[in-house]
Design an enzyme around this catalytic site. Structure first.
Site, short mmCIF file in Angstrom:
data_model
loop_
_atom_site.label_atom_id
_atom_site.label_comp_id
_atom_site.label_asym_id
_atom_site.label_seq_id
_atom_site.Cartn_x
_atom_site.Cartn_y
_atom_site.Cartn_z
N ASP A 26 0.86 -1.17 0.00
CA ASP A 26 0.00 0.00 0.00
C ASP A 26 0.90 1.23 0.00
O ASP A 26 2.09 1.15 0.34
CB ASP A 26 -0.90 -0.03 1.23
CG ASP A 26 -1.91 1.11 1.23
OD1 ASP A 26 -2.55 1.34 0.19
OD2 ASP A 26 -2.06 1.77 2.28
N ASP A 28 -0.33 5.13 0.74
CA ASP A 28 -0.65 6.10 1.78
C ASP A 28 -0.57 5.44 3.15
O ASP A 28 -1.25 4.46 3.43
CB ASP A 28 -2.06 6.66 1.57
CG ASP A 28 -2.17 7.53 0.33
OD1 ASP A 28 -1.33 8.42 0.18
OD2 ASP A 28 -3.09 7.31 -0.47
N ASP A 225 -1.33 -0.57 6.07
CA ASP A 225 -1.54 0.08 7.37
C ASP A 225 -2.99 0.02 7.82
O ASP A 225 -3.31 0.50 8.90
CB ASP A 225 -1.11 1.55 7.30
CG ASP A 225 -2.04 2.38 6.42
OD1 ASP A 225 -2.31 1.95 5.27
OD2 ASP A 225 -2.50 3.44 6.86
#
Length: 342
Positions: A26, A28, A225
């Protein structure tokens, strides 16, 4: 599907960058936040790549094109090409192309990433409900997205035009904090129309299919995250995951994770790719990780020992996940996490 009954983080005797052939990263909250590289990310990714791990960047953010994402990564010191980037815009464009005639018009509520992805599938982006679209697609358009774009989507959907969404992440991390994501914008259209979109992005199967088709990964590791997109997406795809604590998810949320939101591994940041992962032992309901021991007794969560806070968190995960549904309170968890500095 991933492991349905996971009750503790897994260990790995080998560095994760060796145990897996491809990291599905991922962006961001993992590689960067607000346009700036997250501490240790650049060096960790360089070391993983040098060791032979293929790096692919998988994002639910449909605003930017793969070319733009790759350029941004390269500027941050993470060399990347557009082929290394997989976006929810690409996944939703494939989903739409499978259901509408070739060359069909698609009403776009979003940014350049959606328009380019549609074009790759031979679809024609349009701006108005009066342009006779065969579908409506909605993706993150940035803070400047005009309110009138939502109205155009609603007009078309009210006429029976099928509605698609790149993803439904309610929030997105930024340099100033947590901002509304595409999911918040999708809610606006859902409330106004009463309709439900077909969604392509993580954690749903269309995004996993897009990622596998584009990367050819054989032993992938999802790195993210977020529990509800990255980790659940790995669970749905039947692959392992590494949660890093540099973005949206905090330790309290990790402890409260539902089975499909429990990562295979947990680490502070992307340096976790370069190391093995410690085993969490189980001694009659007392869970140990290096210098820490965690257990639940009569609904009270206890932590004993000393050492690295992350190892204490791993032991706590095992205790709480095993005890799930037996009454461990959020207050108890907060007290113990405070001891670890979280």
């Amino acid at each position: 599907m991933g492991e349905p009954g996971r009750t503790r983080p897994s260990g790995s005797a080998r560095a994760l960058s060796v145990a897996y052939d491809t990291a599905l990263l991922d962006l961001d909250g993992v590689v960067y936040a607000g346009g700036k590289a997250i501490p240790h990310a650049v060096d960790a990714l360089a070391a993983a790549r040098a060791g032979g791990m293929h790096l692919a960047y998988v994002t639910n953010n449909a605003l930017r094109t793969p070319d733009a994402v790759a350029l941004h990564l390269t500027e941050l010191g993470v060399p990347a090409e557009s082929a290394d980037v997989v976006t929810s815009a690409q996944a939703v464009a494939r989903l739409i192309a499978d259901q509408v005639p070739a060359g069909a018009r698609v009403l776009v509520v979003g940014g350049e990433g959606l328009r380019v992805a549609l074009g790759e599938r031979g679809l024609v982006p349009v701006e108005s409900a009066d342009d006779d679209p065969a579908a409506v697609v909605q993706g993150y358009g940035g803070p400047e997205l005009a309110w009138g774009r939502f109205a155009e989507a609603c007009y078309a959907i009210a006429r029976g035009v099928p509605w698609f969404a790149s993803n439904t992440d309610l929030t997105i991390p930024s340099a100033r904090g947590i901002a509304p994501g595409n999911g918040a914008a999708v809610e606006v259209v859902r409330i106004a129309t009463g309709a439900e979109p077909q969604v392509a992005g993580k954690p749903l199967p269309p995004m996993h299919r897009e990622t596998v088709l584009r990367t050819g990964a054989e032993r992938p590791l999802v790195v993210g995250d977020r529990l509800d997109t990255d980790v659940e997406g790995a669970f749905n795809g039947g692959v392992d995951s590494l949660l890093v604590l540099t973005g949206v998810t905090d330790p309290a949320q990790l402890l409260a994770a539902r089975p499909e939101h429990r990562p295979t591994y947990v680490d502070a940041d992307l340096r976790g790719l370069l190391t093995g992962q410690p085993e969490v032992s189980d001694d009659a309901g007392t869970f140990g990780c290096r210098g820490w021991r965690a257990f639940v007794r009569e609904g009270a969560l206890e932590l004993e020992g000393e050492g690295e806070a992350l190892d204490g968190l791993r032991a706590l995960c095992a205790a709480v996940w095993t005890d799930a549904g037996q009454g461990t309170s959020r207050l108890e968890a907060a007290k113990v996490l405070d001891r670890l500095g979280w």
